[in-house]
Design an enzyme around this catalytic site. Structure first.
Site, mmCIF file in Angstrom:
data_model
loop_
_atom_site.group_PDB
_atom_site.id
_atom_site.type_symbol
_atom_site.label_atom_id
_atom_site.label_comp_id
_atom_site.label_asym_id
_atom_site.label_seq_id
_atom_site.Cartn_x
_atom_site.Cartn_y
_atom_site.Cartn_z
ATOM 1 N N ASP A 95 -3.047 2.564 -6.072
ATOM 2 C CA ASP A 95 -1.924 2.768 -5.424
ATOM 3 C C ASP A 95 -1.738 1.646 -3.730
ATOM 4 O OD1 ASP A 95 -4.144 2.791 -3.849
ATOM 5 O OD2 ASP A 95 -3.494 4.700 -2.493
ATOM 6 N N GLU A 96 -2.505 0.042 -4.816
ATOM 7 C CA GLU A 96 -2.741 -1.142 -3.343
ATOM 8 C C GLU A 96 -2.707 -1.868 -4.195
ATOM 9 O OE1 GLU A 96 -5.753 -2.486 -0.045
ATOM 10 O OE2 GLU A 96 -6.426 -0.367 -1.349
ATOM 11 N N ASP A 111 0.791 -0.836 0.226
ATOM 12 C CA ASP A 111 -0.156 0.107 -0.273
ATOM 13 C C ASP A 111 0.946 1.396 -0.545
ATOM 14 O OD1 ASP A 111 -2.184 1.616 -0.129
ATOM 15 O OD2 ASP A 111 -2.465 1.045 1.876
#
Length: 370
Positions: free
Chosen positions: A109-110, A14
């Protein structure tokens, strides 16, 4: 875990305060200061994300920008630059693709990564995680937090334990005991409503959840009861999938206080659409149908949809469409507790050449099977 299934090495990565971190990277004047990415305080917008400096004042994602301003008047409010965030995400994906193609992206983003059969770094997931974190920092100037474990559930939780720039490992020996001590509100996938229901049933920790038989969990929580039964024991067999055809991509928010002002509700939907588009881009898909989901204060839920001849590629120009979809609702008459945006009728222009590389990596200790 069961004896007939091999021990897996699963990574969840993350990026730390991703949008805000990109803004601080690109503008040195923002570094070390509270930065809020989202709507302006006077525009009835919401916070998309904020820097860790801003979080110290109590600012959180999905909070009204006006409230964020009251908490921290000196904060720097920045309009999101999704094109830039997508470019940075693509650069990070190229780093991941050097290690494995078994990725499952969750957003820009993850992501999850299965490194069970990866031989790099002596097959150690923790060493892979450290190496990739170092490369992300060197090539993008950003930090990532990683969680390493033997399933998705625990890897996801582990990545959140030592933010920012963390790297946490939960071993098979630690897993069951760790879950027993975990408050149910910290379980990924258990939202506020389910947490409240569990508290009413005197289920407050993983140990409390573990004491409930499967039959009673199914009785109270339906199909999700089986999942709760498993994760209370540290069990999660869900595989990491490098490509899943999606029927829709969406995002929704349940607000701590019901919304009444129509203009505020419209702005919230515009912000949600930006987030949905970011997820759509991460999946390398286009959409033609836009759906608005509304749940009123009395829990009555409705949806309104519009299918367009052209692909939906940006937020610009959609304020009028969203406003039109709201006309045939009770917005302005009844208060709203939940809003959502879904994008469907999906297509992948490069499906035949699709190569998903949207993950992050970390590694397991040497005692994990190679």
């Amino acid at each position: 875990m069961t004896a007939d299934l091999p021990l897996r090495k699963i990574i969840h990565i993350d990026m730390d305060a991703f949008y805000a971190a990109v803004e601080q990277r690109d503008n040195p004047a923002y570094r070390g200061k509270p930065v809020v990415v989202g709507g302006r305080p006077d525009s009835r917008g919401v916070v998309a994300t904020c820097s860790y400096e801003a979080r110290k004042f109590g600012i959180r994602s999905a909070m009204a920008s006006s409230q964020a301003y009251r908490l921290c008047p000196q904060a720097i409010f920045v309009k999101p630059r999704f094109e830039v965030y997508r470019d940075v995400s693509a650069a990070i994906r190229r780093i991941f693709s050097d290690y494995t193609e078994l990725f499952e992206p969750l957003s820009l983003d993850e992501a999850y990564l299965d490194v069970t059969v990866v031989s790099r770094c002596r097959g150690s997931a923790t060493l892979i995680a450290k190496e990739i974190k170092d490369k992300i920092r060197q090539q993008t100037g950003l930090t990532a937090s990683t969680g390493v474990s033997y399933n998705k559930f625990l890897a996801k939780i582990a990545s959140d334990l030592d933010k920012p720039d963390g790297l946490c490992l939960i071993t098979p020996e630690q897993g069951p005991g760790f879950v027993e001590r975990l408050p149910v509100g910290k379980f990924h996938g258990i939202g506020k409503a389910t947490e409240k229901k569990m508290h009413e049933l005197d289920i407050r920790s993983g140990l409390d959840l573990k004491r409930w038989p499967l039959s009673l969990l199914v009785q109270h929580f339906g199909k999700a009861g089986q999942h709760y039964y498993d994760i209370a024991r540290g069990i999660d067999h869900r595989p990491v999938r490098n490509f899943r055809p999606s029927k829709s991509v969406g995002v929704e928010i349940t607000y701590p206080e019901d919304l009444a002002e129509p203009n505020l509700i419209l702005q919230q939907l515009i912000d949600l659409m930006g987030k949905a588009l970011a997820r759509l881009t991460a999946k390398q898909m286009t959409a033609h149908t836009l759906t608005v989901k509304i749940k009123y204060h009395d829990f009555v839920q409705i949806t309104r949809s519009k299918t367009l001849p052209q692909a939906i590629t940006g937020v610009e120009g959609f304020e009028a469409i969203l406003a039109d979809l709201l006309k045939d609702t009770e917005v302005g008459v009844k208060k709203v507790r939940l809003l959502g945006i879904a994008l469907s009728s999906l297509h992948s222009p490069e499906l035949l050449h699709y190569r998903q590389t949207d993950l992050f990596a970390f590694s397991m200790p040497s005692h994990f099977p190679n």
